[in-house]
Design a protein around this motif. Structure first.
Motif, PDB file in Angstrom:
ATOM      1  N   MET A 136       0.841  -1.192   0.000  1.00  0.00           N
ATOM      2  CA  MET A 136       0.000   0.000   0.000  1.00  0.00           C
ATOM      3  C   MET A 136       0.884   1.255   0.000  1.00  0.00           C
ATOM      4  O   MET A 136       1.857   1.320   0.746  1.00  0.00           O
ATOM      5  CB  MET A 136      -0.827  -0.036   1.293  1.00  0.00           C
ATOM      6  CG  MET A 136      -1.694   1.157   1.526  1.00  0.00           C
ATOM      7  SD  MET A 136      -3.101   1.095   0.442  1.00  0.00           S
ATOM      8  CE  MET A 136      -3.852  -0.430   0.986  1.00  0.00           C
ATOM      9  N   ILE A 137       0.549   2.231  -0.823  1.00  0.00           N
ATOM     10  CA  ILE A 137       1.252   3.516  -0.791  1.00  0.00           C
ATOM     11  C   ILE A 137       0.498   4.424   0.181  1.00  0.00           C
ATOM     12  O   ILE A 137      -0.646   4.793  -0.080  1.00  0.00           O
ATOM     13  CB  ILE A 137       1.324   4.146  -2.199  1.00  0.00           C
ATOM     14  CG1 ILE A 137       2.106   3.231  -3.147  1.00  0.00           C
ATOM     15  CG2 ILE A 137       1.953   5.531  -2.132  1.00  0.00           C
ATOM     16  CD1 ILE A 137       2.050   3.651  -4.611  1.00  0.00           C
ATOM     17  N   LYS A 138       1.128   4.723   1.317  1.00  0.00           N
ATOM     18  CA  LYS A 138       0.461   5.531   2.337  1.00  0.00           C
ATOM     19  C   LYS A 138       0.870   6.992   2.181  1.00  0.00           C
ATOM     20  O   LYS A 138       2.059   7.307   2.127  1.00  0.00           O
ATOM     21  CB  LYS A 138       0.822   5.014   3.731  1.00  0.00           C
ATOM     22  CG  LYS A 138       0.218   3.649   4.016  1.00  0.00           C
ATOM     23  CD  LYS A 138       0.626   3.139   5.382  1.00  0.00           C
ATOM     24  CE  LYS A 138       0.070   1.737   5.618  1.00  0.00           C
ATOM     25  NZ  LYS A 138       0.702   1.078   6.781  1.00  0.00           N
ATOM     26  N   VAL A 139      -0.125   7.853   2.112  1.00  0.00           N
ATOM     27  CA  VAL A 139       0.116   9.274   1.869  1.00  0.00           C
ATOM     28  C   VAL A 139      -0.270  10.059   3.121  1.00  0.00           C
ATOM     29  O   VAL A 139      -1.340   9.834   3.694  1.00  0.00           O
ATOM     30  CB  VAL A 139      -0.713   9.773   0.670  1.00  0.00           C
ATOM     31  CG1 VAL A 139      -0.439  11.238   0.392  1.00  0.00           C
ATOM     32  CG2 VAL A 139      -0.437   8.926  -0.564  1.00  0.00           C
ATOM     33  N   SER A 140       0.627  10.947   3.552  1.00  0.00           N
ATOM     34  CA  SER A 140       0.303  11.819   4.681  1.00  0.00           C
ATOM     35  C   SER A 140       0.136  13.253   4.184  1.00  0.00           C
ATOM     36  O   SER A 140       0.410  13.556   3.023  1.00  0.00           O
ATOM     37  CB  SER A 140       1.417  11.763   5.734  1.00  0.00           C
ATOM     38  OG  SER A 140       2.524  12.536   5.299  1.00  0.00           O
ATOM     39  N   ALA A 141      -0.310  14.127   5.091  1.00  0.00           N
ATOM     40  CA  ALA A 141      -0.475  15.540   4.735  1.00  0.00           C
ATOM     41  C   ALA A 141       0.856  16.163   4.326  1.00  0.00           C
ATOM     42  O   ALA A 141       0.879  17.131   3.565  1.00  0.00           O
ATOM     43  CB  ALA A 141      -1.083  16.306   5.910  1.00  0.00           C
ATOM     44  N   GLN A 142       1.966  15.588   4.828  1.00  0.00           N
ATOM     45  CA  GLN A 142       3.294  16.143   4.534  1.00  0.00           C
ATOM     46  C   GLN A 142       3.964  15.484   3.330  1.00  0.00           C
ATOM     47  O   GLN A 142       5.074  15.879   2.956  1.00  0.00           O
ATOM     48  CB  GLN A 142       4.213  15.996   5.759  1.00  0.00           C
ATOM     49  CG  GLN A 142       3.879  16.935   6.914  1.00  0.00           C
ATOM     50  CD  GLN A 142       2.659  16.485   7.700  1.00  0.00           C
ATOM     51  OE1 GLN A 142       2.485  15.306   7.964  1.00  0.00           O
ATOM     52  NE2 GLN A 142       1.796  17.435   8.045  1.00  0.00           N
ATOM     53  N   SER A 143       3.326  14.472   2.757  1.00  0.00           N
ATOM     54  CA  SER A 143       3.934  13.780   1.604  1.00  0.00           C
ATOM     55  C   SER A 143       4.121  14.749   0.440  1.00  0.00           C
ATOM     56  O   SER A 143       3.247  15.585   0.170  1.00  0.00           O
ATOM     57  CB  SER A 143       3.049  12.625   1.139  1.00  0.00           C
ATOM     58  OG  SER A 143       2.930  11.634   2.131  1.00  0.00           O
ATOM     59  N   LEU A 144       5.239  14.622  -0.234  1.00  0.00           N
ATOM     60  CA  LEU A 144       5.467  15.405  -1.451  1.00  0.00           C
ATOM     61  C   LEU A 144       4.719  14.750  -2.606  1.00  0.00           C
ATOM     62  O   LEU A 144       4.884  13.555  -2.855  1.00  0.00           O
ATOM     63  CB  LEU A 144       6.955  15.462  -1.782  1.00  0.00           C
ATOM     64  CG  LEU A 144       7.826  16.322  -0.878  1.00  0.00           C
ATOM     65  CD1 LEU A 144       9.279  16.233  -1.333  1.00  0.00           C
ATOM     66  CD2 LEU A 144       7.357  17.769  -0.911  1.00  0.00           C
ATOM     67  N   THR A 145       3.912  15.559  -3.304  1.00  0.00           N
ATOM     68  CA  THR A 145       3.074  14.967  -4.354  1.00  0.00           C
ATOM     69  C   THR A 145       3.908  14.306  -5.450  1.00  0.00           C
ATOM     70  O   THR A 145       3.536  13.249  -5.954  1.00  0.00           O
ATOM     71  CB  THR A 145       2.146  16.024  -4.985  1.00  0.00           C
ATOM     72  OG1 THR A 145       2.935  17.136  -5.385  1.00  0.00           O
ATOM     73  CG2 THR A 145       1.096  16.478  -4.005  1.00  0.00           C
ATOM     74  N   THR A 146       5.038  14.909  -5.809  1.00  0.00           N
ATOM     75  CA  THR A 146       5.845  14.320  -6.882  1.00  0.00           C
ATOM     76  C   THR A 146       6.488  13.004  -6.432  1.00  0.00           C
ATOM     77  O   THR A 146       6.629  12.073  -7.235  1.00  0.00           O
ATOM     78  CB  THR A 146       6.942  15.291  -7.353  1.00  0.00           C
ATOM     79  OG1 THR A 146       7.630  15.804  -6.204  1.00  0.00           O
ATOM     80  CG2 THR A 146       6.335  16.453  -8.122  1.00  0.00           C
ATOM     81  N   ALA A 147       6.857  12.919  -5.139  1.00  0.00           N
ATOM     82  CA  ALA A 147       7.426  11.662  -4.625  1.00  0.00           C
ATOM     83  C   ALA A 147       6.368  10.566  -4.622  1.00  0.00           C
ATOM     84  O   ALA A 147       6.640   9.418  -5.015  1.00  0.00           O
ATOM     85  CB  ALA A 147       7.977  11.877  -3.214  1.00  0.00           C
ATOM     86  N   VAL A 148       5.163  10.915  -4.184  1.00  0.00           N
ATOM     87  CA  VAL A 148       4.076   9.927  -4.187  1.00  0.00           C
ATOM     88  C   VAL A 148       3.759   9.522  -5.630  1.00  0.00           C
ATOM     89  O   VAL A 148       3.552   8.335  -5.930  1.00  0.00           O
ATOM     90  CB  VAL A 148       2.815  10.484  -3.498  1.00  0.00           C
ATOM     91  CG1 VAL A 148       1.680   9.475  -3.583  1.00  0.00           C
ATOM     92  CG2 VAL A 148       3.104  10.834  -2.043  1.00  0.00           C
ATOM     93  N   ALA A 149       3.736  10.507  -6.527  1.00  0.00           N
ATOM     94  CA  ALA A 149       3.447  10.221  -7.940  1.00  0.00           C
ATOM     95  C   ALA A 149       4.481   9.254  -8.518  1.00  0.00           C
ATOM     96  O   ALA A 149       4.137   8.326  -9.265  1.00  0.00           O
ATOM     97  CB  ALA A 149       3.421  11.506  -8.758  1.00  0.00           C
ATOM     98  N   GLY A 150       5.752   9.456  -8.149  1.00  0.00           N
ATOM     99  CA  GLY A 150       6.800   8.546  -8.612  1.00  0.00           C
ATOM    100  C   GLY A 150       6.592   7.138  -8.086  1.00  0.00           C
ATOM    101  O   GLY A 150       6.787   6.152  -8.815  1.00  0.00           O
ATOM    102  N   ALA A 151       6.178   7.036  -6.813  1.00  0.00           N
ATOM    103  CA  ALA A 151       5.907   5.715  -6.228  1.00  0.00           C
ATOM    104  C   ALA A 151       4.742   5.040  -6.941  1.00  0.00           C
ATOM    105  O   ALA A 151       4.799   3.847  -7.273  1.00  0.00           O
ATOM    106  CB  ALA A 151       5.615   5.855  -4.739  1.00  0.00           C
ATOM    107  N   ILE A 152       3.668   5.806  -7.188  1.00  0.00           N
ATOM    108  CA  ILE A 152       2.500   5.247  -7.888  1.00  0.00           C
ATOM    109  C   ILE A 152       2.914   4.749  -9.271  1.00  0.00           C
ATOM    110  O   ILE A 152       2.578   3.625  -9.672  1.00  0.00           O
ATOM    111  CB  ILE A 152       1.378   6.305  -8.018  1.00  0.00           C
ATOM    112  CG1 ILE A 152       0.811   6.667  -6.642  1.00  0.00           C
ATOM    113  CG2 ILE A 152       0.269   5.800  -8.949  1.00  0.00           C
ATOM    114  CD1 ILE A 152      -0.117   7.871  -6.651  1.00  0.00           C
ATOM    115  N   ALA A 153       3.661   5.590  -9.985  1.00  0.00           N
ATOM    116  CA  ALA A 153       4.066   5.220 -11.346  1.00  0.00           C
ATOM    117  C   ALA A 153       4.905   3.950 -11.332  1.00  0.00           C
ATOM    118  O   ALA A 153       4.714   3.051 -12.158  1.00  0.00           O
ATOM    119  CB  ALA A 153       4.834   6.370 -11.999  1.00  0.00           C
ATOM    120  N   GLY A 154       5.819   3.845 -10.364  1.00  0.00           N
ATOM    121  CA  GLY A 154       6.670   2.662 -10.280  1.00  0.00           C
ATOM    122  C   GLY A 154       5.881   1.393 -10.011  1.00  0.00           C
ATOM    123  O   GLY A 154       6.099   0.358 -10.652  1.00  0.00           O
TER     124      GLY A 154
END
Lengths: 120, 120
Positions: free
Chosen positions: A4-22
Motif C-alpha cells: 500500500m502507498i500511504k500518503v500523509s499531509a506532509q507527503s510530497l506529491t511528486t514523490a508519491v506520484a513517482g511511487a505510484i508510477a513505479g
C-alpha cells in the motif's frame, strides 16, 4: 501484491506520484491510502501527476476511491483508499495485466512504496 | 454537455453524490470540480458514495483527477477536476454511452448540478 502507498499531509506529491508510477509499471495497479482532508488532497494531486508520468509508457490510469476502516495506534480511523488501475487500451491484448505479473522486473516493485513526508 | 458539479468545503457529500449519480445516469459521465484540500476531500468522498448509488444501476464509475486553472473573482486558482466516467461492462455493448445520449430522460439532467453546502 504490491505494498500500500500511504500518503500523509506532509507527503510530497511528486514523490508519491513517482511511487505510484513505479508500482503501476511493475504490477499494473497500485493502492493509495490517505487519512484526513490534507492527505486525501495530496493523494489526488499525486494521482493526477502520476497520470502524466505514465502517459509516456502508454499506461492510462484511473482511480476508484473507497472508504476503509483502519486501525492506527489502537484507534479505528476512516481512510480513503484509491485503487489506481490501468484502462484497457484500444487494440491492446485483454490479458495485458496478466502479462505484467509474469514480467521479469516484478521483484523491483513495491518494497519502497511507503512515502512519508519526513523521508523526502 | 452536462454542467460542472462544483464542490465546496461545505458541500454535503451525500448531496454531491446524488448529483453525480444523476448526471452519470443521464449523460454517462460527469465532471466534478473542487478548489482546496477540504473541497477535494468532500469531492472524493462523494465519488465513493456515488459509486455505491450507481452499482444498483449496473454503472461502475471511476474517476480521473486533473489540474485545471480557473478564474474566480478575477484571480487565477488551481482547481482539481475529476472526470467521472463509466467503466465498460463485461458483455455490454460498446455503444452503451451513445445509447444514453439518446435516452428520453436526458432533459432531466444537469440543470441543478451545482451543489453548495448552503443549499442543503
Amino acid at each position: 501484491m504490491p505494498d500500500m502507498i500511504k500518503v500523509s499531509a506532509q507527503s510530497l506529491t511528486t514523490a508519491v506520484a513517482g511511487a505510484i508510477a513505479g508500482v503501476v509499471r511493475d504490477h499494473g495497479r497500485a493502492d493509495v491510502q490517505a487519512i484526513g482532508a490534507s492527505a486525501v488532497n495530496q493523494a489526488v494531486k499525486a494521482i493526477a501527476i502520476a497520470h502524466g508520468y505514465l502517459e509516456d509508457d502508454r499506461l492510462d490510469i484511473y482511480c476508484l476511491p473507497a472508504f476503509v476502516e483502519v486501525q492506527i495506534g489502537g484507534q479505528e480511523r476512516t481512510a480513503i483508499r484509491f485503487a489506481v488501475e490501468v484502462l484497457a487500451e484500444e487494440g491492446e491484448d485483454d490479458e495485458y495485466d496478466e502479462d505484467w505479473e509474469e514480467d521479469d522486473e516484478e521483484e523491483s516493485a513495491g518494497d519502497s512504496a511507503e512515502v512519508e513526508g519526513e523521508d523526502q
